[in-house]
Design an enzyme around this catalytic site. Sequence first.
Site, PDB file in Angstrom:
ATOM      1  N   ASP A  57      49.834   3.166   5.218  1.00 13.96           N
ATOM      2  CA  ASP A  57      50.716   4.119   4.540  1.00 13.96           C
ATOM      3  C   ASP A  57      52.128   3.528   4.378  1.00 13.96           C
ATOM      4  O   ASP A  57      52.714   3.046   5.344  1.00 13.96           O
ATOM      5  CB  ASP A  57      50.768   5.413   5.376  1.00 13.96           C
ATOM      6  CG  ASP A  57      51.414   6.564   4.633  1.00 13.96           C
ATOM      7  OD1 ASP A  57      52.562   6.403   4.150  1.00 13.96           O
ATOM      8  OD2 ASP A  57      50.784   7.637   4.533  1.00 13.96           O
ATOM      9  N   HIS A  87      49.649   8.241  12.582  1.00 15.01           N
ATOM     10  CA  HIS A  87      50.724   9.123  12.127  1.00 15.01           C
ATOM     11  C   HIS A  87      50.137  10.455  11.668  1.00 15.01           C
ATOM     12  O   HIS A  87      48.996  10.523  11.205  1.00 15.01           O
ATOM     13  CB  HIS A  87      51.542   8.464  11.010  1.00 15.01           C
ATOM     14  CG  HIS A  87      50.796   8.269   9.726  1.00 15.01           C
ATOM     15  ND1 HIS A  87      50.932   9.109   8.651  1.00 15.01           N
ATOM     16  CD2 HIS A  87      49.881   7.340   9.335  1.00 15.01           C
ATOM     17  CE1 HIS A  87      50.164   8.693   7.656  1.00 15.01           C
ATOM     18  NE2 HIS A  87      49.502   7.625   8.048  1.00 15.01           N
ATOM     19  N   CYS A 125      48.798   2.195  10.360  1.00 17.03           N
ATOM     20  CA  CYS A 125      48.233   2.604   9.072  1.00 17.03           C
ATOM     21  C   CYS A 125      48.967   1.893   7.929  1.00 17.03           C
ATOM     22  O   CYS A 125      50.150   1.581   8.029  1.00 17.03           O
ATOM     23  CB  CYS A 125      48.365   4.119   8.909  1.00 17.03           C
ATOM     24  SG  CYS A 125      47.641   4.732   7.361  1.00 17.03           S
ATOM     25  N   CYS A 176      48.141  11.819   7.907  1.00 12.93           N
ATOM     26  CA  CYS A 176      47.485  10.594   7.430  1.00 12.93           C
ATOM     27  C   CYS A 176      46.404  10.932   6.389  1.00 12.93           C
ATOM     28  O   CYS A 176      45.493  11.708   6.659  1.00 12.93           O
ATOM     29  CB  CYS A 176      46.857   9.850   8.606  1.00 12.93           C
ATOM     30  SG  CYS A 176      46.061   8.295   8.133  1.00 12.93           S
ATOM     31  N   ARG A 211      54.845   4.824   4.206  1.00  8.93           N
ATOM     32  CA  ARG A 211      55.911   5.522   4.930  1.00  8.93           C
ATOM     33  C   ARG A 211      55.970   5.152   6.409  1.00  8.93           C
ATOM     34  O   ARG A 211      56.813   5.680   7.140  1.00  8.93           O
ATOM     35  CB  ARG A 211      55.709   7.034   4.788  1.00  8.93           C
ATOM     36  CG  ARG A 211      55.767   7.500   3.344  1.00  8.93           C
ATOM     37  CD  ARG A 211      55.228   8.905   3.202  1.00  8.93           C
ATOM     38  NE  ARG A 211      53.817   8.976   3.567  1.00  8.93           N
ATOM     39  CZ  ARG A 211      53.109  10.106   3.585  1.00  8.93           C
ATOM     40  NH1 ARG A 211      53.693  11.237   3.289  1.00  8.93           N
ATOM     41  NH2 ARG A 211      51.833  10.080   3.909  1.00  8.93           N
TER      42      ARG A 211
HETATM   43 CO    CO Z   1      47.725   6.995   7.294  1.00  4.03          CO
END
Ligand code: CO
Length: 211
Positions: free
Chosen positions: A42, A96, A40, A99, A44
């Site tokens: 993201d 994750h 992803c 999400c 993080r």
């Molecule tokens: Co995500």
Amino acid sequence: MLSDLFARNRLWSASRQADEPEYFARLATRQAPEYFWIGCSDSRVPANVITGLDPGEVFVHRNVANVVHSSDMNLLSALEFAIDVLAIRQVIVCGHYGCAGVRAATDDEVHGLADHWIEPIRRLARQHAVDLAVAGSAARRRDLLAEFNVVEGVRRVAETPILRVAWARGADVAIHGLIYRIDDGLLHDLDCTIRPNPAPGSGAARPLAAT
Ligand code: CO
């Protein structure tokens, strides 16, 4: 502006060279990563950081909610390069918990283009409506859906002509499904690995129940 970013970059470069004077010269000659990571976007969940891998050790493709679209030329081009040119034999689809893309696929709001992108996750939610209904809280349902999305991604990678051709010529490529928990920094294997000529029953494991 970007001055902080450049300052951090110069510090990082200097510290790498201090540790190993030939570091960049070595990386410049070739890359031989062992893993291809589909994850992803993201901020993080940076592949190198959460796996403790250095530059040169993981080839990475990331998109919103780590969706494997069978017609995504970006992902397919990276996958083909990873398998055919870099000869990578470990493909990882990593989702994750928590999400935002998965969350967006479970609400009734309009998100614009993102709704087209995450449509396969909405479809998975309909397909697994019964499993999700008994999963508990809304957060647990979303986490379980994030797991289903990884398992589906693994299957879709396996169904690409790139993998089918690679397996037909004897390449020992395995596709793994992992999920990452942001609140403790740990990766978990969803036990949905697909390998060439899988034994009966393997490659079809159900995802773990989200905890
Ligand atoms: Co995500």
